[in-house]
Design an enzyme around this catalytic site. Sequence first.
Site, PDB file in Angstrom:
ATOM      1  N   ASN A 126      66.764  39.238  85.215  1.00 59.18           N
ATOM      2  CA  ASN A 126      65.873  38.656  86.226  1.00 59.18           C
ATOM      3  C   ASN A 126      65.428  37.249  85.821  1.00 59.18           C
ATOM      4  O   ASN A 126      64.269  36.877  85.989  1.00 59.18           O
ATOM      5  CB  ASN A 126      64.645  39.554  86.439  1.00 59.18           C
ATOM      6  N   LYS A 138      59.950  45.258  86.701  1.00 59.95           N
ATOM      7  CA  LYS A 138      58.547  45.196  87.139  1.00 59.95           C
ATOM      8  C   LYS A 138      58.325  45.406  88.638  1.00 59.95           C
ATOM      9  O   LYS A 138      57.240  45.122  89.128  1.00 59.95           O
ATOM     10  CB  LYS A 138      57.951  43.856  86.722  1.00 59.95           C
ATOM     11  N   SER A 197      49.775  45.989  82.230  1.00 60.33           N
ATOM     12  CA  SER A 197      49.474  45.559  83.594  1.00 60.33           C
ATOM     13  C   SER A 197      48.205  46.224  84.116  1.00 60.33           C
ATOM     14  O   SER A 197      47.919  47.392  83.778  1.00 60.33           O
ATOM     15  CB  SER A 197      50.650  45.975  84.485  1.00 60.33           C
ATOM     16  N   TYR A 200      56.548  52.409  87.906  1.00 55.87           N
ATOM     17  CA  TYR A 200      56.396  51.186  87.107  1.00 55.87           C
ATOM     18  C   TYR A 200      55.107  51.231  86.290  1.00 55.87           C
ATOM     19  O   TYR A 200      55.106  51.018  85.066  1.00 55.87           O
ATOM     20  CB  TYR A 200      56.416  49.947  88.012  1.00 55.87           C
ATOM     21  N   LYS A 211      54.318  51.520  82.011  1.00 51.73           N
ATOM     22  CA  LYS A 211      53.471  50.609  81.216  1.00 51.73           C
ATOM     23  C   LYS A 211      52.433  51.405  80.428  1.00 51.73           C
ATOM     24  O   LYS A 211      52.152  51.097  79.272  1.00 51.73           O
ATOM     25  CB  LYS A 211      52.788  49.591  82.129  1.00 51.73           C
ATOM     26  N   TYR A 252      47.678  42.338  82.172  1.00 52.84           N
ATOM     27  CA  TYR A 252      47.612  41.176  83.062  1.00 52.84           C
ATOM     28  C   TYR A 252      47.152  41.603  84.441  1.00 52.84           C
ATOM     29  O   TYR A 252      47.590  42.625  84.960  1.00 52.84           O
ATOM     30  CB  TYR A 252      48.978  40.524  83.271  1.00 52.84           C
ATOM     31  N   GLY A 270      48.009  53.860  97.755  1.00 50.54           N
ATOM     32  CA  GLY A 270      47.843  53.505  96.338  1.00 50.54           C
ATOM     33  C   GLY A 270      47.333  52.094  96.109  1.00 50.54           C
ATOM     34  O   GLY A 270      47.042  51.722  94.977  1.00 50.54           O
ATOM     35  N   ASP A 271      47.241  51.264  97.167  1.00 54.36           N
ATOM     36  CA  ASP A 271      46.718  49.901  96.999  1.00 54.36           C
ATOM     37  C   ASP A 271      45.194  49.936  97.075  1.00 54.36           C
ATOM     38  O   ASP A 271      44.642  50.259  98.132  1.00 54.36           O
ATOM     39  CB  ASP A 271      47.215  48.984  98.130  1.00 54.36           C
TER      40      ASP A 271
HETATM   41  N1  LIG Z   1      54.419  39.238  86.983  1.00 56.09           N
HETATM   42  C1  LIG Z   1      53.491  40.166  87.131  1.00 56.09           C
HETATM   43  O1  LIG Z   1      52.867  40.267  88.187  1.00 56.09           O
HETATM   44  C2  LIG Z   1      53.129  41.091  85.988  1.00 56.09           C
HETATM   45  C3  LIG Z   1      51.881  41.744  86.019  1.00 56.09           C
HETATM   46  C4  LIG Z   1      51.562  42.602  84.976  1.00 56.09           C
HETATM   47  C5  LIG Z   1      52.466  42.822  83.933  1.00 56.09           C
HETATM   48  N2  LIG Z   1      53.660  42.196  83.941  1.00 56.09           N
HETATM   49  C6  LIG Z   1      54.599  42.446  82.820  1.00 56.09           C
HETATM   50  O2  LIG Z   1      54.849  41.224  82.163  1.00 56.09           O
HETATM   51  C7  LIG Z   1      56.180  41.201  81.638  1.00 56.09           C
HETATM   52  C8  LIG Z   1      56.871  39.940  82.110  1.00 56.09           C
HETATM   53  O3  LIG Z   1      56.832  39.904  83.536  1.00 56.09           O
HETATM   54  P1  LIG Z   1      57.429  38.693  84.359  1.00 56.09           P
HETATM   55  O4  LIG Z   1      56.639  38.572  85.584  1.00 56.09           O
HETATM   56  O5  LIG Z   1      57.623  37.513  83.471  1.00 56.09           O
HETATM   57  O6  LIG Z   1      58.829  39.325  84.753  1.00 56.09           O
HETATM   58  P2  LIG Z   1      60.289  38.704  84.709  1.00 56.09           P
HETATM   59  O7  LIG Z   1      61.182  39.654  85.395  1.00 56.09           O
HETATM   60  O8  LIG Z   1      60.274  37.291  85.147  1.00 56.09           O
HETATM   61  O9  LIG Z   1      60.568  38.721  83.118  1.00 56.09           O
HETATM   62  C9  LIG Z   1      61.099  39.842  82.457  1.00 56.09           C
HETATM   63  C10 LIG Z   1      62.281  39.362  81.635  1.00 56.09           C
HETATM   64  O10 LIG Z   1      62.843  40.502  80.979  1.00 56.09           O
HETATM   65  C11 LIG Z   1      64.254  40.396  81.091  1.00 56.09           C
HETATM   66  N3  LIG Z   1      64.822  41.743  81.009  1.00 56.09           N
HETATM   67  C12 LIG Z   1      64.766  42.734  81.935  1.00 56.09           C
HETATM   68  N4  LIG Z   1      65.440  43.819  81.517  1.00 56.09           N
HETATM   69  C13 LIG Z   1      65.926  43.509  80.281  1.00 56.09           C
HETATM   70  C14 LIG Z   1      66.720  44.202  79.335  1.00 56.09           C
HETATM   71  N5  LIG Z   1      67.170  45.442  79.577  1.00 56.09           N
HETATM   72  N6  LIG Z   1      67.041  43.583  78.171  1.00 56.09           N
HETATM   73  C15 LIG Z   1      66.604  42.324  77.918  1.00 56.09           C
HETATM   74  N7  LIG Z   1      65.854  41.602  78.786  1.00 56.09           N
HETATM   75  C16 LIG Z   1      65.523  42.192  79.951  1.00 56.09           C
HETATM   76  C17 LIG Z   1      64.511  39.738  82.432  1.00 56.09           C
HETATM   77  O11 LIG Z   1      65.792  39.113  82.506  1.00 56.09           O
HETATM   78  C18 LIG Z   1      63.369  38.732  82.490  1.00 56.09           C
HETATM   79  O12 LIG Z   1      63.722  37.486  81.941  1.00 56.09           O
HETATM   80  C19 LIG Z   1      56.824  42.502  82.116  1.00 56.09           C
HETATM   81  O13 LIG Z   1      56.748  43.420  81.050  1.00 56.09           O
HETATM   82  C20 LIG Z   1      55.962  42.941  83.275  1.00 56.09           C
HETATM   83  O14 LIG Z   1      55.978  44.332  83.416  1.00 56.09           O
HETATM   84  C21 LIG Z   1      54.009  41.318  84.936  1.00 56.09           C
END
Ligand SMILES: NC(=O)c1ccc[n+]([C@@H]2O[C@H](COP(=O)([O-])OP(=O)(O)OC[C@H]3O[C@@H](n4cnc5c(N)ncnc54)[C@H](O)[C@@H]3O)[C@@H](O)[C@H]2O)c1
Length: 339
Positions: A43, A92, A132, A156, A160, A184, A301-302
């Site tokens: 992603n 995510k 999260s 999801y 977490k 976050y 759930g929201d």
């Molecule tokens: N963006 C949000 O709203 C949000 C909110 C709360 C928590 N989070 C958490 O923060 C973290 C980062 O989120 P983000 O928004 O930057 O997401 P994102 O998808 O932009 O980043 C996740 C990264 O992990 C990589 N990835 C996915 N599966 C993989 C695998 N099997 N092996 C190696 N790399 C892999 C993807 O390529 C991507 O670069 C995640 O753990 C997400 O659950 C995000």
Amino acid sequence: MTQHLIQTRRILLTGGAGFIGSHTYVALVRAGYSVAILDNFANARRDVPDRLAQIVNAPTTVYDCDIRSEKDVSQVFDSERFDAVVHFAALKSVPEGQADPLGYYETNCGGLFNIASAMKATGVEKMVFSSSAAIYGEPAEMPIREDSRPSPQSVYAQTKLVGEEFLTSLSAADQDLQVGILRYFNPVGAHPSGLIGEDPSQPPTNLVPVIARVALGLIPSLTVYGGDYPTADGTGVRDYIHVQDLAHGHVLSLDALFAGRGNHCVNLGTGTGYSVLDVVKAYERASGQHIPYEITNRRPGDPAVSCAATDLARKLLGFEAQLGLDDMCAGNWQFIKEA
Ligand SMILES: NC(=O)c1ccc[n+]([C@@H]2O[C@H](COP(=O)([O-])OP(=O)(O)OC[C@H]3O[C@@H](n4cnc5c(N)ncnc54)[C@H](O)[C@@H]3O)[C@@H](O)[C@H]2O)c1
């Protein structure tokens, strides 16, 4: 003259090419850490490491690795010595997780297990973990304190919570392991260079990337889920945090672990809530575009309101968000229109 030898700490950033990971990369390098990225680009765009090199003016080390492969993860940890891991790599999307629960457990929990195993095998004793606000579900109290009872409403969110509990249990049994868990709220915005930002390769489900697609004319209008919540304008209220502030939170979390201040589990938010329509108006101001929307039924759930209690992060990490909603929307628009 006394010469001080300063050992630069080497950090492995899993998911470092993603949205939050890439901004954290810049923040960590600027704070004096040496950082390597592990990502399988599921992603993320392939050119993110080059863009990061441009921003920090230094080459990027990237391990193209899938955390689901125990063998590949071990190879990364055998190839150099890390002092800590910041673990972002995960899937995510709430709807995608409902459609593919096993896939979500495999990446978010199995992948975490592989990282933790490789850390143990190579003596890496510090991890910052991306959690999260989704783990809270429909909270009984507002603002949400870290000791609120978790109530995940999706696969999801459950992955977490499983990740948090796994790490808490490991660090309780193994005194050498120290873990910073960061919950976050809703990250938005982009780096001021306009070179990195939220650029999902999958259709977005988060509010601002969807609004951005409306502003670009790729989607005719925004669907607003629920206009009858007990909030000022009837739409759901969330705590949005600038990704630059969030990135800084990771620097503070690692600093705290390296200073020996022990495990922590904190919310990262601003404590201020904005409704969906507040965000629409802010995005219209930032982009100069009209954002048509239609209100439909609530999604199960929201919660009506979800805002972080911020005092624990302030007390334990000295964390305080600096940027507001207008900065978030302006940053997102600058990135999106040039992407
Ligand atoms: N963006 C949000 O709203 C949000 C909110 C709360 C928590 N989070 C958490 O923060 C973290 C980062 O989120 P983000 O928004 O930057 O997401 P994102 O998808 O932009 O980043 C996740 C990264 O992990 C990589 N990835 C996915 N599966 C993989 C695998 N099997 N092996 C190696 N790399 C892999 C993807 O390529 C991507 O670069 C995640 O753990 C997400 O659950 C995000």
